[in-house]
Structure formats: C-alpha cells, structure tokens
Design a protein around this motif. Structure first.
Motif, short mmCIF file in Angstrom:
data_model
loop_
_atom_site.label_atom_id
_atom_site.label_comp_id
_atom_site.label_asym_id
_atom_site.label_seq_id
_atom_site.Cartn_x
_atom_site.Cartn_y
_atom_site.Cartn_z
N THR A 215 0.79 -1.24 -0.08
CA THR A 215 0.03 -0.06 -0.07
C THR A 215 1.03 1.14 0.17
O THR A 215 0.65 2.11 -0.78
CB THR A 215 -0.92 0.03 1.25
OG1 THR A 215 -1.63 -1.00 1.12
CG2 THR A 215 -1.79 1.31 1.20
N ALA A 216 1.96 1.50 0.90
CA ALA A 216 2.83 2.32 0.97
C ALA A 216 3.48 2.61 -0.62
O ALA A 216 3.57 3.76 -1.04
CB ALA A 216 3.96 2.30 1.89
N HIS A 217 3.83 1.58 -1.06
CA HIS A 217 4.58 1.33 -2.32
C HIS A 217 3.40 1.86 -3.50
O HIS A 217 3.77 3.22 -4.27
CB HIS A 217 5.15 0.33 -2.73
CG HIS A 217 5.75 0.36 -4.18
ND1 HIS A 217 7.08 0.87 -4.44
CD2 HIS A 217 5.46 -0.17 -5.50
CE1 HIS A 217 7.56 0.68 -5.75
NE2 HIS A 217 6.32 0.07 -6.22
N ILE A 218 2.30 1.62 -3.34
CA ILE A 218 1.26 2.00 -4.52
C ILE A 218 1.11 3.61 -4.26
O ILE A 218 0.92 4.24 -5.25
CB ILE A 218 -0.03 1.19 -4.17
CG1 ILE A 218 0.46 -0.14 -4.77
CG2 ILE A 218 -1.17 1.91 -5.11
CD1 ILE A 218 -0.77 -1.09 -4.52
N ASN A 219 0.98 3.93 -3.11
CA ASN A 219 0.66 5.29 -2.78
C ASN A 219 1.71 6.22 -2.74
O ASN A 219 1.70 7.33 -2.32
CB ASN A 219 -0.35 5.57 -1.39
CG ASN A 219 -1.70 4.93 -1.64
OD1 ASN A 219 -2.13 4.92 -2.54
ND2 ASN A 219 -1.75 3.91 -0.68
N LYS A 220 2.82 5.59 -3.14
CA LYS A 220 4.39 6.39 -3.17
C LYS A 220 4.42 7.11 -1.75
O LYS A 220 4.98 8.30 -1.72
CB LYS A 220 4.18 7.14 -4.22
CG LYS A 220 4.23 6.67 -5.35
CD LYS A 220 4.09 7.48 -6.84
CE LYS A 220 3.99 7.13 -8.05
NZ LYS A 220 3.52 5.81 -8.41
N LEU A 221 4.45 6.45 -0.70
CA LEU A 221 4.71 7.03 0.76
C LEU A 221 6.27 7.17 0.76
O LEU A 221 6.90 6.04 0.06
CB LEU A 221 3.96 6.33 1.52
CG LEU A 221 2.46 6.26 1.63
CD1 LEU A 221 1.82 5.34 2.76
CD2 LEU A 221 1.82 7.56 1.62
N ASP A 222 6.61 8.14 1.51
CA ASP A 222 7.93 8.10 1.99
C ASP A 222 8.36 7.04 3.13
O ASP A 222 7.96 7.56 4.31
CB ASP A 222 8.24 9.74 2.28
CG ASP A 222 10.01 9.75 2.86
OD1 ASP A 222 10.58 8.84 2.54
OD2 ASP A 222 10.35 11.00 3.35
#
Length: 117
Positions: A73-80
């Motif tokens: 999810t973090a990768h898909i949403n491009k989270l830092d």
C-alpha cells in the motif's frame, strides 16, 4: 540431504545472499511482487497455518501479512518510507547482518583457498 535440511539451508542462504557483491535488493522485491499477489500470499499463509498449528506462528503470520500489505500500500501510494521510526529494530537487524556478513566472508575465503588447492 533430507528435504527439511534443504529447506532450512535455503532459508539460511537467503540471509547470506545479501552479502554477495552483485546483490541488488530492489530486484528481489520486484521479483517477489511479480510472483506473489497479496491474495496468494494470504492463501499460502493460511495453508501454512493449517499444517503447523501454533499461536506464535499465527501471530507472526498475521503480522507478516499485515507488514506486506502495508508495504504494498505504501509503495502504491508512493509514501516516503524513510519516515518509519525503526531505529532500535534497524540496529538489531544491522547487528544480525553484520554477523552473517562475517560468516559469509569466512566461507568465501575458505572456498577460494580450496579452489587454489
């Protein structure tokens, strides 16, 4: 070698492989997500749970799936991801990797000296 020993050796080898000069972690991450969609991961964990019934394994399995889903999810949403506070955990893991590097280096030296024999 017995099948159980082979699987244990494969698991151990995974940790030592990170010390190879050509190791590129992003390739392993990419290969993993290409091979295992999150639903398949869940199915595999459920299958493992049905063969080894343990509260400790159940807790770990849930935590592992939660971490993988969060990472995806973090990768898909491009989270830092650098914002994650893991200082203590990283120190523990760095120490573990340092130890496996020392062991890996030892076996590398031994295999090189045997090749020259």
């Amino acid at each position: 070698m017995k099948p159980k020993c082979n699987s244990i050796l494969a698991l151990e080898r995974t940790i030592y492989d990170v010390h190879q000069s050509d190791y590129y972690p992003l390739k392993d991450i990419e290969d993993f997500w290409k091979q295992y969609p999150i639903g398949m991961i869940k199915d595999h964990i459920i299958e493992l749970q049905s063969t080894v019934n343990s509260d400790q394994l159940s807790g770990f399995s849930i935590d592992l799936l939660r971490a993988l889903a969060a990472y995806l999810t973090a990768h898909i949403n491009k989270l830092d991801l650098s914002q994650i506070a893991l200082l203590h955990a990283m120190e523990t893991n760095k120490n573990e990797l340092k130890l496996t590097k020392e062991i890996s280096d030892f076996f590398h030296r031994v295999s090189q000296s045997n090749a020259n024999s």
